[in-house]
Motif scaffolding. Structure first.
Motif, PDB file in Angstrom:
ATOM      1  N   SER A  99      -1.862  -8.919   2.068  1.00 42.76           N
ATOM      2  CA  SER A  99      -0.532  -8.696   1.501  1.00 42.76           C
ATOM      3  C   SER A  99       0.514  -8.869   2.591  1.00 42.76           C
ATOM      4  O   SER A  99       0.451  -8.257   3.649  1.00 42.76           O
ATOM      5  N   CYS A 134      -0.891 -12.081  -1.173  1.00 47.89           N
ATOM      6  CA  CYS A 134      -0.216 -11.121  -2.044  1.00 47.89           C
ATOM      7  C   CYS A 134       1.077 -10.656  -1.375  1.00 47.89           C
ATOM      8  O   CYS A 134       1.199 -10.689  -0.151  1.00 47.89           O
ATOM      9  N   GLU A 139      -0.412  -5.375  -5.419  1.00 46.00           N
ATOM     10  CA  GLU A 139      -0.918  -6.646  -5.931  1.00 46.00           C
ATOM     11  C   GLU A 139      -2.283  -6.963  -5.332  1.00 46.00           C
ATOM     12  O   GLU A 139      -3.181  -7.459  -6.025  1.00 46.00           O
TER      13      GLU A 139
END
Length: 374
Positions: A99, A134, A139
């Motif tokens: 992420s 992400c 997410e």
């Protein structure tokens, strides 16, 4: 099933499953695919011995493995991964879903080289790397749930351990094999492999102290990352001991614009830092450019003579090509990625893998940005 069915015949077990997979023999008119039997006939040994050698399983000698692999290369044999997927529960795919902010990944050469290292170890074993960037931790967790539900990957690589990180517990509950690049995982659920940068900030500080710097700014990344907090604590401890006159820590969430604003604001203070330490080369190079532009446009100071010392905790061609070139901490990201992938492959093969290991001690590459004393 008779020969008239048109289906390929079984030729050997899938690695780690003992199940048979299908392939067409070299003599099949439809594809001419080389089979394990062709290799066995070439060497005058059994198909079982060939299968064990190809898959690096115990039961055959190293010499036999060498001969089999040479013959396989000579005959043009390659594994049939579609057949493997049908004959086993494996996908031959490793998931990687870090992420980052939307522009973060394209700016991080370390992460790109790390991925190249992952691929370098996974590819020879027939594994592909499924990359799914992400934009948030939420997410990323959703991706793991989806991958687990659809049985999309055999395992995952985690990076950037955070405070109270939910991911080790999540992947464990989902039944996903996982390793952590960094760490260690305080819950002990995911084995980890980290670069031994416990002395990185000390190495940087010694270098700056030798050049007379006593006022330092650390322009960091994300305060939730363990390594950023550890580096911040080290700098503050040096102030407490009286080694440094002052130290300022500014967090930027890895955004270059925020690093630039922090740098210019600190340089305009009554007693500006004489040295800046940046979390990444992108933060360092953007700030260096902003300082140069400010000096040229305002006439405040001579460029590059009156620049503060600059150190980046990540190294890349950006540091080499900047003017002045930027002193940086170098880590072999490709080698690191390869070692992390190898750890996951051991886990997938059923080997006992646990705990945390540290590898690849970083080194400081001295360049022009710290060559002049304050």
């Amino acid at each position: 099933m008779g020969a008239s069915s048109g289906l390929p015949r079984p030729v050997g077990p899938v690695p780690g499953t003992g199940k048979e997979v299908a392939a067409l023999s070299r003599g099949d008119s439809r594809s001419g695919r080389v089979s394990l039997k062709d290799i066995a006939d070439e060497l005058g040994i059994s198909q079982t011995a060939v299968s064990f050698a190809i898959n690096d399983r115990p039961g055959v000698s190293e010499e036999t493995k060498r001969r089999v692999k040479q013959a396989a290369a000579k005959l043009g044999w390659s594994p049939v991964y579609a057949a493997q997927a049908l004959g086993s529960s494996r996908t031959m795919t490793i998931g990687f879903a870090p992420s980052r902010e939307s522009t973060g990944m394209q700016d991080e050469s370390f992460m790109l080289h790390f991925m190249a290292g992952l691929h370098a170890s996974l590819s020879p074993k027939g594994y592909g790397l499924l990359f799914r960037p992400c934009t948030s931790l939420r997410e990323e967790q959703s991706v793991y749930r989806d991958w687990s539900r659809r049985k999309r990957v055999d395992g995952v690589v985690l990076v950037d351990l955070r405070d109270n990180d939910p991911r080790p517990d999540l992947v464990t509950r989902l039944g996903l094999s996982a390793v952590l690049a960094g760490g260690p995982d305080p819950t002990g659920q995911v084995p980890s492999l980290s670069i031994d940068d416990s002395r990185t900030m000390g190495m940087i500080m010694r270098h700056l102290l030798e050049r007379g710097h006593r006022r330092v700014a650390y322009v960091a990344g994300d305060p939730s990352y363990g390594y950023s907090r550890a580096r911040m604590d080290y700098v503050h401890a040096m102030v407490d001991k009286g080694t440094l006159e002052s130290a300022v820590v500014e967090f930027t969430d890895f955004e270059s614009e925020r690093a630039v604003r922090s740098t210019l604001r600190l340089m305009a203070s009554a007693e500006p830092p004489t040295a800046f330490i940046y979390e990444t080369e992108m933060l360092a190079s953007a700030s260096l450019r902003a300082l140069a532009k400010h000096m040229v446009e305002t006439g405040e100071g001579r460029y590059p003579d009156d620049l503060p010392a600059i150190v980046s905790i990540e190294d890349s061609f950006v540091c080499e090509s900047a003017y002045p070139s930027i002193t940086a901490v170098h880590r072999d990201a490709v080698a690191y990625g390869a070692k992390v992938a190898n750890l996951l492959l051991k886990l997938l093969s059923g080997e006992e893998v646990s705990g945390d290991r540290r590898v690849l001690a970083p080194k400081l590459v001295e360049r022009e940005s710290t060559a002049v004393r304050p």
